[in-house]
Design a protein around this motif. Structure first.
Motif, short mmCIF file in Angstrom:
data_model
loop_
_atom_site.label_atom_id
_atom_site.label_comp_id
_atom_site.label_asym_id
_atom_site.label_seq_id
_atom_site.Cartn_x
_atom_site.Cartn_y
_atom_site.Cartn_z
N ILE A 4 0.87 -1.17 0.00
CA ILE A 4 0.00 0.00 0.00
C ILE A 4 0.91 1.22 0.00
O ILE A 4 1.75 1.37 0.89
N LYS A 5 0.77 2.05 -1.02
CA LYS A 5 1.57 3.27 -1.07
C LYS A 5 1.00 4.29 -0.11
O LYS A 5 -0.23 4.39 0.07
N LYS A 6 1.89 5.07 0.50
CA LYS A 6 1.46 6.11 1.44
C LYS A 6 0.49 7.06 0.74
O LYS A 6 0.74 7.52 -0.36
N GLY A 7 -0.66 7.28 1.39
CA GLY A 7 -1.67 8.18 0.84
C GLY A 7 -2.60 7.55 -0.17
O GLY A 7 -3.51 8.23 -0.68
N ALA A 8 -2.42 6.25 -0.47
CA ALA A 8 -3.30 5.57 -1.44
C ALA A 8 -4.74 5.62 -0.96
O ALA A 8 -5.03 5.34 0.20
N LYS A 53 -7.84 -0.96 9.65
CA LYS A 53 -6.74 -0.70 10.59
C LYS A 53 -5.39 -1.08 9.96
O LYS A 53 -4.43 -0.30 10.01
N VAL A 54 -5.32 -2.25 9.34
CA VAL A 54 -4.09 -2.70 8.70
C VAL A 54 -3.66 -1.73 7.60
O VAL A 54 -2.50 -1.33 7.51
N LEU A 55 -4.62 -1.34 6.76
CA LEU A 55 -4.32 -0.48 5.62
C LEU A 55 -3.90 0.92 6.06
O LEU A 55 -2.99 1.51 5.48
N GLU A 56 -4.53 1.44 7.09
CA GLU A 56 -4.16 2.77 7.60
C GLU A 56 -2.81 2.74 8.29
O GLU A 56 -2.04 3.69 8.19
N GLU A 57 -2.47 1.63 8.96
CA GLU A 57 -1.15 1.50 9.57
C GLU A 57 -0.05 1.48 8.50
O GLU A 57 1.09 1.86 8.76
N LEU A 58 -0.40 1.07 7.29
CA LEU A 58 0.54 1.05 6.17
C LEU A 58 0.56 2.37 5.40
O LEU A 58 1.26 2.51 4.40
#
Length: 192
Positions: free
Chosen positions: A104-108, A128-133
């Motif tokens: 997951i790229k930052k800000g995606a 939660k997982v995706l936002e932590e990334l």
């Protein structure tokens, strides 16, 4: 496509089940949606997800992410119709995570893809997982919305279904004792 058409496709596919079901919440229900039954037919998957695509096509989406198991095919079909990358999260030792070299790229900007949203548990675990990334979850897209309230993010669905859910000690099906309870979902949890 009208709600009645979606219900007919679900029924014709064997996806809308009647019986006595143990849900991942630990509660019981007399109906269950087994979306894998409709998703096994690519033409039907395309049809039931087309109304969802119509709702989200103008959103700023970079990637579609579905939690395994139910969200894998849904994310693929949404990604196909939207022309976007589609990946999935999965559980390892009962904890949701992104694996298989997916990134997951930052800000995606992310739309989470689910088959059915009931309590939002797997959606929120995935969020939660995706936002932590470093991702930004902008909503969840699903075939059937069974929620009874707000889960904290927008829900885009092909159909909204109101299916009765009972606490185990108040379940009329248990009290009747005529139909054995079955656990149809994929989530592992402790039963009492």
């Amino acid at each position: 496509m009208k709600n009645l058409d979606i219900v007919e496709i679900l029924k014709d596919s064997g996806a809308l089940l009647e019986g006595h079901f143990l849900l991942s919440s630990g509660k019981h229900s007399n109906r269950y949606i087994q979306c894998a039954k409709v998703l096994r037919f690519p033409d039907r998957a395309a049809k039931v997800l087309a109304p969802v695509v119509d709702q989200i096509k103008d959103l700023d989406i970079d990637i579609v992410v579905g939690p395994a198991m139910g969200g894998v095919v849904v994310s693929y079909e949404l990604g196909r119709q939207l022309g976007k990358e589609a990946i999935f999260t999965e559980r390892k030792d009962n904890v949701m995570e992104l694996r298989r070299g997916f990134e997951i790229k930052k800000g995606a900007k992310i739309i989470i893809a689910e088959d059915v949203v009931t309590t939002g548990k797997s959606t929120l675990e995935t969020k939660k997982v995706l936002e932590e990334l470093g991702g930004e979850v902008i909503g969840v897209a699903c075939i059937a919305n069974r929620t009874s309230g707000d889960i904290g993010i927008p829900i885009y669905s092909a159909i909204k279904l109101d299916i009765q859910v009972y606490d185990v000690n108040e379940c009329p099906l248990c009290k009747e004792g005529k139909i054995d309870v079955i656990k149809p979902g994929s989530r592992e949890f402790a039963t009492k």
